[in-house]
Design an enzyme around this catalytic site. Sequence first.
Site, mmCIF file in Angstrom:
data_model
loop_
_atom_site.group_PDB
_atom_site.id
_atom_site.type_symbol
_atom_site.label_atom_id
_atom_site.label_comp_id
_atom_site.label_asym_id
_atom_site.label_seq_id
_atom_site.Cartn_x
_atom_site.Cartn_y
_atom_site.Cartn_z
ATOM 1 N N GLU A 11 40.744 37.243 46.285
ATOM 2 C CA GLU A 11 42.105 37.475 45.821
ATOM 3 C C GLU A 11 43.074 37.590 46.992
ATOM 4 O O GLU A 11 42.822 38.354 47.929
ATOM 5 C CB GLU A 11 42.140 38.782 45.016
ATOM 6 N N HIS A 62 44.559 37.180 41.526
ATOM 7 C CA HIS A 62 43.191 37.729 41.366
ATOM 8 C C HIS A 62 42.214 36.602 41.009
ATOM 9 O O HIS A 62 41.579 36.596 39.944
ATOM 10 C CB HIS A 62 43.259 38.766 40.240
ATOM 11 N N ASP A 85 33.188 45.287 45.842
ATOM 12 C CA ASP A 85 34.605 45.483 45.523
ATOM 13 C C ASP A 85 35.286 45.965 46.807
ATOM 14 O O ASP A 85 35.281 47.153 47.108
ATOM 15 C CB ASP A 85 34.749 46.510 44.389
HETATM 16 O O1 TA6 Z 1 40.360 43.256 42.266
HETATM 17 C C1 TA6 Z 1 39.189 43.977 42.063
HETATM 18 C C2 TA6 Z 1 39.398 44.920 40.906
HETATM 19 O O2 TA6 Z 1 40.461 45.791 41.151
HETATM 20 C C3 TA6 Z 1 38.078 45.612 40.641
HETATM 21 O O3 TA6 Z 1 38.095 46.970 40.969
HETATM 22 C C4 TA6 Z 1 37.784 45.301 39.197
HETATM 23 O O4 TA6 Z 1 38.014 46.330 38.370
HETATM 24 C C5 TA6 Z 1 38.604 44.070 38.934
HETATM 25 O O5 TA6 Z 1 39.737 44.177 39.730
HETATM 26 C C6 TA6 Z 1 38.924 43.653 37.508
HETATM 27 O O6 TA6 Z 1 39.873 44.462 36.908
HETATM 28 P P1 TA6 Z 1 40.205 44.297 35.363
HETATM 29 O O7 TA6 Z 1 41.295 45.269 35.054
HETATM 30 O O8 TA6 Z 1 40.697 42.888 35.184
HETATM 31 O O9 TA6 Z 1 38.937 44.564 34.624
#
Ligand code: TA6
Length: 283
Positions: free
Chosen positions: A258, A156, A201
């Site tokens: 990601e 990520h 997103d």
């Molecule tokens: O990868 C994108 C995502 O799934 C978004 O929807 C956003 O929520 C982000 O990850 C961050 O997630 P987190 O749990 O680290 O706040």
Amino acid sequence: MTSPPTVEPVLHRGIACFKLRAGGASAVVARLGAQVLSWVPADGRERLFVSERARFDGSVAIRGGIPVCFPQFSGLGALPKHGLVRTRVWNVLPQEPSGATARVGLEIRDDADSRGHWPHSFVARIDVGLREDGLEVALTVRNTGAAPFAFTGALHTYFAVEDIAAASVRGLAGCEYRDAAGGNAICTESAPAVRFDGEVDRVYHDTPRRLALQDGPHALEIGAQGFPDTVVWNPGAILCAGLPDMEPRGYRRLICVEAAAARRQIGVAAGECWRGSQSLAVA
Ligand code: TA6
């Protein structure tokens, strides 16, 4: 003559990490979450974003760097968001020095806590390789149980950008995506470059192996192997204001690109192994 690559244990933001050096480049990898927290190529510019309000006590995932999402991407299932390994301290694996690459390897295995959420035996391993001209992060998942399992996941990566208004991601034109910020509509990317004006997103499906991040005059090449999908995320001002571990204007300085397995689960037979990686290089 350039000095050989080095790896040394350091305390960084108060937690146990490794500092890798290769040529003029450096990187920092935390045992917490096996998370890369810094990548500074030889030009001296930090390329990873870490929030000024990130927490390093394991109570939540560190907001920034390269969090490892496994065995679930985001909310695609019944497990905690982004899986089980972001807030765990990983074990360090012995490494052989190899050529001009500084390497660190970390692994985590199932335990009573993980099996309480996900009843499978596994070893997940992160290998980080730093060269003068790039960084590679690989996730290897081995099924150590007697039955097959399936997972979703991601590296990520939070890239640091100077200003979101002058930043874009190229290489996704023509790809289908699920718009997670837009009611999960299935769309096709029509723009030659993804730009950011409000929350983005998106889970792009079956993406090209090479993408580019443009940050004003600075560019990075982003490669991926094994992971079929690419997620592009920026929280925008409103969502960012509601994230306790983000400074209010922090969204202007990050773009997540990601390497992900999100649309379809990856199946791993008993005794088998899967590997996916993301590689980053200054363009
Ligand atoms: O990868 C994108 C995502 O799934 C978004 O929807 C956003 O929520 C982000 O990850 C961050 O997630 P987190 O749990 O680290 O706040």
